[in-house]
Design an enzyme around this catalytic site. Structure first.
Site, mmCIF file in Angstrom:
data_model
loop_
_atom_site.group_PDB
_atom_site.id
_atom_site.type_symbol
_atom_site.label_atom_id
_atom_site.label_comp_id
_atom_site.label_asym_id
_atom_site.label_seq_id
_atom_site.Cartn_x
_atom_site.Cartn_y
_atom_site.Cartn_z
ATOM 1 C CG HIS A 1 -1.893 -1.095 1.297
ATOM 2 N ND1 HIS A 1 -1.789 -2.151 2.176
ATOM 3 C CD2 HIS A 1 -3.009 -1.326 0.561
ATOM 4 C CE1 HIS A 1 -2.801 -2.979 2.000
ATOM 5 N NE2 HIS A 1 -3.554 -2.507 1.018
ATOM 6 C CE LYS B 1 -1.116 -10.777 -2.815
ATOM 7 N NZ LYS B 1 -2.583 -10.860 -2.773
#
Ligand code: CDP
Length: 509
Positions: free
Chosen positions: A36, A152
């Site tokens: 993040h 991802k």
């Protein structure tokens, strides 16, 4: 600096209105990690924008109540990480804000059937519908200019891209490569739930994927069942392992260039995913379109930026036309034409200023092929079957290893039908004639009659579009760009941006 935490849509709107800036949006489910952090860092690169990160655990994404209950919640740590990474504000809405009692506000969306029926979609029924519904709701509330997502979750990324395109949602999507810990495992909020032994298994799984990638780079093949067997021998519970086309997620076939080896494993009560991208040759960009649409200039700029080969196929048709005329070949006579073609060699020589000289059998014809005489004859020569077969085969040889931007009329439809990106570049006839007039005059060809030139271009467009073999058509998977009102640099930047967001980042490295 005060840390801005917004909890309601009202607060969010007030913040947005007081700032009057575009928003770079990072939607998350919390339990933030270095993946993040990288997304925030990427979002920060758009300097004029404000970066807003949201934390909302979407209940629609969980098939299992237990999984939802166990999902890690670390709000104070998340706030620290997000601000430290550079977020300008954090949006932490309650369930009631996102799912208000007035159900009309919620648009329950269905994820693309084709993209969601495979890989993770098999065991997680309805999961991607839930992702689409909440991401759409968040976009609706936040009104961002760009949203940032991680590769991802590649399947999720493709599904969100499709949702945005199909629903005409005005937001750009940017993605970043899978971020990995030093032991190679991808960062994930669920990693916190892993026991030491399980983490070890995930590490073995990721290592196996990368080992397969290394072998694939040399052999261009992989044995799926053998990999599954090896994982099972290491006591790893494989939910699925698939080798698929990276863009439509259908099972890979031999002609597909960019593929993905993707899998999910079960560690204790946690399900974890990972993947690698595989590529047989470097990517190909195909740029087709009518005369004067700016293809050559755009193609050159893109090739330079990506350090790709630049292939001007029109120059090959022009060079061949010039030589046929010079040698006075009767090209309507098949035998004469074929024996001529058997002795032709066309090469490009790079010269200063990212220019290329065109050489046909030792004649440098760079300038000579740009005359009106050649422009008038080239279309009819380009419609001869033997000429096309010869040049298409030459062009494919040049593009064999990829890493090429090719421009012409039939690149996406015929020469490189498996090109990773196909662009159909066009502009109004007046705009194209204007550009061509300036170009020719800059080359020292005297004052050009605009109407005459416009007629010549229209005639050539019509000849190219109506010929029987490989006519000028927009390939069905090509993206059309109408370049009226844009500079060539803007068009090249746009195509580059599309390219960079199409090819998985793992393959740019
Ligand atoms: O630069 P301009 O747009 O005028 O045309 P070009 O790219 O130099 O191509 C000249 C001509 O070659 C076109 O009008 C077509 O007839 C032919 N051509 C083709 O048939 N197929 C291609 N892939 C490229 C060019």
């Amino acid at each position: 600096m005060t840390q801005i935490i917004l909890k309601t849509i009202k607060e969010l709107n007030e913040w947005r209105l007081s700032n009057q800036k575009s928003i770079s949006f990072v939607p998350t489910m919390g339990n933030l990690h270095l993946g993040h952090k990288e997304l925030i860092r990427e979002a920060k690169k758009l300097r004029e924008n404000l970066v807003l990160l949201s934390i909302f655990i979407n209940p629609l994404q969980f098939n299992d109540k237990e999984d939802l209950r166990n999902y890690p919640r670390t709000i104070n740590k998340d706030i620290d990480l997000a601000f430290a990474a550079g977020a300008d504000a954090i949006f932490i809405p309650s369930m009631d804000e996102i799912f208000p009692k007035n159900k009309k506000k919620i648009n329950y969306l269905k994820a693309s059937e084709d993209l969601s029926k495979t890989l993770c979609g098999i065991s997680r029924k309805g999961h991607f519908d839930g992702v689409c519904t909440v991401v759409n709701r968040l976009i609706d509330i936040v009104q961002p200019e760009v949203i940032f997502l991680g590769e991802k979750d590649w399947q999720q990324l493709l599904i969100i891209k499709e949702m945005v395109a199909n629903n005409n949602i005005k937001v750009a999507i940017k993605s970043i490569d899978t971020q990995r810990d030093i032991d190679g495992i991808p960062y994930s909020s669920r990693n916190n739930l892993l026991l030491k032994n399980d983490r070890e298994k995930l590490k073995l799984f990721s290592a196996e994927l990368f080992r397969t990638k290394q072998i694939f780079n040399q052999t261009k093949t992989l044995g799926l069942n053998k990999i599954i067997k090896r994982l099972e021998d290491k006591d790893i519970k494989v939910e699925y392992l698939e080798h698929v086309n990276a863009f439509n997620l259908k099972r890979s076939t031999s002609e597909i260039n960019i593929t993905m080896l993707a899998g999910a494993i079960i560690c204790g009560s946690t399900r974890l995913i990972d993947h690698v991208f595989l590529m047989k040759r470097d990517p190909i960009i195909a740029i087709d379109g009518p005369a004067g649409s700016g293809k050559s200039t755009v193609t050159k700029l893109i090739a330079k930026k990506l350090k790709f080969i630049f292939l001007d196929t029109g120059a090959m048709y022009r060079a061949l036309s010039w030589y046929l005329i010079k040698q006075k070949i009767n090209y309507e006579n098949n035998k004469e034409l074929n024996s001529f073609l058997n002795n032709i060699s066309i090469t490009f020589k790079s010269v200063a200023g990212s220019k290329q000289n065109v050489i046909i059998n030792n004649h440098d014809v760079t300038e000579k092929i740009r005359t009106q005489e050649i422009s008038t004859i080239v279309s009819s020569i380009a419609s001869i079957k033997a000429v096309r077969e010869f040049l298409v085969s030459e062009q494919r040889k040049i593009g064999e290893t990829g890493g090429i931007v090719a421009e012409g009329r039939d690149i996406g439809s015929k020469v490189f039908p498996n090109a990773e990106l196909k662009i159909f570049l066009t502009a109004s006839i007046d705009e194209r004639a204007r550009r061509r007039k300036n170009e020719l005059e800059a080359m020292g060809q005297g004052t050009i009659d605009f109407e005459k030139l416009k007629n010549e271009i229209e005639q050539r467009d019509s000849d190219d579009s109506n010929r029987k073999i490989s006519p000028l058509v927009k390939a069905k998977d090509a993206i059309e760009i109408i370049s009226d009102g844009y500079t060539i640099n803007q068009v090249a930047e746009k195509i580059l941006e599309i390219y960079l967001e199409t090819i998985p980042k793992e393959l740019h490295l």
